[in-house]
Design a protein around this motif. Structure first.
Motif, PDB file in Angstrom:
ATOM      1  N   GLU A 213       0.742  -1.052   0.135  1.00  0.00           N
ATOM      2  CA  GLU A 213      -0.013  -0.006  -0.006  1.00  0.00           C
ATOM      3  C   GLU A 213       0.938   1.312  -0.140  1.00  0.00           C
ATOM      4  O   GLU A 213       0.624   2.370  -0.850  1.00  0.00           O
ATOM      5  CB  GLU A 213      -0.955  -0.056   1.304  1.00  0.00           C
ATOM      6  N   SER A 216       2.299   1.704  -3.461  1.00  0.00           N
ATOM      7  CA  SER A 216       1.165   2.334  -4.344  1.00  0.00           C
ATOM      8  C   SER A 216       0.833   3.922  -4.086  1.00  0.00           C
ATOM      9  O   SER A 216       0.807   4.521  -5.079  1.00  0.00           O
ATOM     10  CB  SER A 216      -0.179   1.414  -4.226  1.00  0.00           C
ATOM     11  N   GLN A 217       1.028   4.282  -2.723  1.00  0.00           N
ATOM     12  CA  GLN A 217       0.550   5.520  -2.544  1.00  0.00           C
ATOM     13  C   GLN A 217       1.625   6.677  -2.997  1.00  0.00           C
ATOM     14  O   GLN A 217       1.461   7.539  -3.175  1.00  0.00           O
ATOM     15  CB  GLN A 217       0.446   5.573  -1.044  1.00  0.00           C
ATOM     16  N   HIS A 219       3.473   5.992  -5.456  1.00  0.00           N
ATOM     17  CA  HIS A 219       3.310   6.072  -7.130  1.00  0.00           C
ATOM     18  C   HIS A 219       2.066   7.035  -7.285  1.00  0.00           C
ATOM     19  O   HIS A 219       2.048   8.010  -8.302  1.00  0.00           O
ATOM     20  CB  HIS A 219       2.808   4.799  -7.617  1.00  0.00           C
ATOM     21  N   THR A 220       1.303   7.301  -6.409  1.00  0.00           N
ATOM     22  CA  THR A 220      -0.150   8.133  -6.757  1.00  0.00           C
ATOM     23  C   THR A 220       0.188   9.401  -6.401  1.00  0.00           C
ATOM     24  O   THR A 220      -0.022  10.489  -7.290  1.00  0.00           O
ATOM     25  CB  THR A 220      -1.279   7.568  -5.877  1.00  0.00           C
ATOM     26  N   ARG A 264      -0.842  -5.195 -11.045  1.00  0.00           N
ATOM     27  CA  ARG A 264      -1.263  -3.998 -10.734  1.00  0.00           C
ATOM     28  C   ARG A 264       0.080  -2.940 -10.340  1.00  0.00           C
ATOM     29  O   ARG A 264       0.287  -1.861 -10.981  1.00  0.00           O
ATOM     30  CB  ARG A 264      -2.193  -3.634  -9.648  1.00  0.00           C
ATOM     31  N   LEU A 265       0.944  -3.587  -9.762  1.00  0.00           N
ATOM     32  CA  LEU A 265       2.175  -2.798  -9.576  1.00  0.00           C
ATOM     33  C   LEU A 265       3.016  -2.635 -10.716  1.00  0.00           C
ATOM     34  O   LEU A 265       3.671  -1.800 -10.883  1.00  0.00           O
ATOM     35  CB  LEU A 265       3.140  -3.801  -8.336  1.00  0.00           C
ATOM     36  N   GLN A 268       1.810   0.079 -12.480  1.00  0.00           N
ATOM     37  CA  GLN A 268       2.199   1.308 -12.094  1.00  0.00           C
ATOM     38  C   GLN A 268       3.878   1.612 -11.845  1.00  0.00           C
ATOM     39  O   GLN A 268       4.287   2.368 -11.487  1.00  0.00           O
ATOM     40  CB  GLN A 268       1.958   1.202 -10.369  1.00  0.00           C
ATOM     41  N   LEU A 400      -4.268  -0.653  -3.676  1.00  0.00           N
ATOM     42  CA  LEU A 400      -3.243  -0.203  -4.479  1.00  0.00           C
ATOM     43  C   LEU A 400      -3.608   1.054  -5.275  1.00  0.00           C
ATOM     44  O   LEU A 400      -3.800   0.949  -6.388  1.00  0.00           O
ATOM     45  CB  LEU A 400      -2.778  -1.460  -5.319  1.00  0.00           C
ATOM     46  N   GLY A 401      -3.704   2.314  -4.632  1.00  0.00           N
ATOM     47  CA  GLY A 401      -4.409   3.263  -5.317  1.00  0.00           C
ATOM     48  C   GLY A 401      -5.867   3.265  -5.207  1.00  0.00           C
ATOM     49  O   GLY A 401      -6.390   2.351  -4.795  1.00  0.00           O
TER      50      GLY A 401
END
Length: 468
Positions: A213, A216-217, A219-220, A264-265, A268, A400-401
């Motif tokens: 998490e 992913s955050q 990346h966001t 998903r990763l 990203q 994940l986002g």
């Protein structure tokens, strides 16, 4: 009736409705200020040390069980006067949620339920006198004691981790991770020559739910929130690594969900390194076992957890790896009136001999409910009805986002956008503070239409050092 009169009635009805809703959302405390007895004056005293998921749940459930009784007093001691709702903490990294909205008021919730609260740091337990000693040599008496002091990061003795890596221990850590990303962007925007690779490389060590998490955050934050604010920095130059020592990330999930998360990763552009051990962390790199290295000044540690070190000074029997030793009823070994729950306790897992219950929020909530019933039964001399604790995992939700999650709920597995909506609704319902529910929901709704205003608020010391 004329229009003016009808309008007046409508406004009056609306006002009454608003007042009724306000009373519903803000229930009065069980005791008025002039009628609440002091904790020390109650005939039966229950002291709870720790205000996390385990301690808070135990206190709330005890308050519910003794709502119609006036002989049981409940006091919670905690280092902070807020309760951190951990599942949402990673969203602070991307500014999708404000940190203050995740910190639920612990004192208010407990006072409303009928308990007492003191912010204090506990030093030791004196079972022979039935007191807990806090800083300043302040003593708190008890008839029944519940220890729920939580856990802390486990660095496994890897050189440099504690000195050079950020960890996820609380709200301030999530804010620090976000601020470090912004700081690197500010630094890079001033560089006129070649940009060191280590500046824009972020390494998250630990492939469990928190690590996934957080990666992913980040990346966001970089691609959705900062990219347009720093037009001179190509966001694709940012590299995010997720390092995991085991063969798979998210080991606790079904293989199909692991694959969905891994895909998903990949989309990203987060590079996942499994079967990879970090051997050393320095100021500008992570050295890997086997000879490889990653150049990075930005390392986040999420790879391990251990019981809070404070248990070593409490004078209770403990296993250094798993925590305070308890029996199947959650009672501390060798003690008739001391109990331990949450990440600080080594709780036997009755489902699997020789194993202990995993240190997660879901287990902590279940332990809090069971220990509340057992403590009350013991106070009332009904030890024949004590319940053995059996952990019943309900599943796991991993975001994940904001538009993707992988969920497993009571055997049902699903992923994608609908899973992300379920993730948010499930945790929104579990927030206990009405204010937190409203503010977190508002953060998510506003964030759907507007990019959050991502800023780095530096402390007064930093600003005073700047003569401009």
């Amino acid at each position: 009736m004329n229009k003016l009169a009808r309008g007046g009635l409508f406004l009056g009805g609306a006002a009454l409705g608003a007042m009724a809703l306000r009373r519903l959302l803000n229930p009065p405390p069980r005791y008025a200020p002039w009628e609440k007895p002091r904790y020390r004056d109650f005939e039966k005293k229950v002291l709870i040390v720790g205000g996390g998921f385990a301690g808070y749940t135990a206190a709330k459930r005890l308050c519910e069980l003794v709502r119609d009784r006036d002989d049981v007093g409940i006091l919670v001691l905690a280092r902070e006067n807020y309760f951190t709702f951990w599942p949402i903490v990673p969203e602070i990294v991307s500014s999708d949620v404000d940190a203050h909205n995740v910190a639920q008021p612990l004192r208010r919730a407990l006072i409303t339920a009928g308990a007492s609260f003191r912010r204090a740091k506990v030093r030791k337990v004196a079972p022979e006198r039935n007191v807990v000693v806090a800083d300043g040599d302040i003593e708190f008496p008890y008839d029944q004691l519940i220890v729920a002091v939580g856990g802390q990061p486990n660095f496994f003795g890897i050189p440099g981790v504690e000195e050079h890596a950020l960890s996820m221990r609380g709200l301030s850590d999530a804010e620090q991770i976000r601020n470090q990303v912004i700081e690197r962007f500010e630094e890079v925007s001033l560089i006129r020559g070649e940009i060191p690779e280590s500046k824009l490389t972020f390494v998250v060590i630990g492939g469990g739910a928190t690590g996934v998490e957080v990666a992913s955050q980040i990346h966001t934050l970089v691609h959705e929130h900062l990219a347009s604010d720093y037009p001179n920095i190509d966001p694709n130059r940012v590299r995010i690594y997720l390092v995991e020592a085991l063969p798979e990330i998210l080991q606790e999930l079904d293989p199909a969900l692991r694959r969905a998360a891994r895909n998903r990763l990949y989309l990203q552009r987060i590079e996942v390194l499994t079967d990879t051990l970090a051997e050393e962390v320095t100021a500008d790199r992570v050295r890997l076992k086997g000879g490889g290295e990653i150049l990075s000044e930005n390392v986040i540690w999420t790879a391990g957890n251990r019981p809070n070190a404070v248990i070593q000074s409490l004078g209770l029997p403990y296993d250094e790896k798993n925590g305070i030793k308890v029996d199947e009823y959650l009672r501390v070994e060798g003690c008739r009136n001391i109990w331990a729950i949450g990440d600080c306790a080594a709780i036997p897992d009755v489902r699997e001999e020789g194993k202990v219950v995993p240190p997660n929020a879901q287990a902590a909530v279940q332990e809090g409910k069971t220990v509340a019933r057992n403590v009350l039964a013991t106070l009332d001399g009904r030890e024949d009805v004590l319940e053995k604790f059996e952990y019943k995992p309900l599943g796991q939700l991993v975001e994940l986002g904001g538009d993707f999650a992988v969920n497993e709920v009571m055997g049902v597995r699903f992923s994608g956008f609908l899973a992300a909506l379920f993730w948010r609704l499930a945790y929104l319902v579990r927030l206990t503070s009405p204010q937190s529910k409203a503010r977190v929901a508002a953060d998510w709704i506003v964030g759907f239409f507007l990019r959050p205003a991502v800023t780095q608020v530096r402390g007064a010391r930093n600003e005073s050092d700047d003569p401009t």
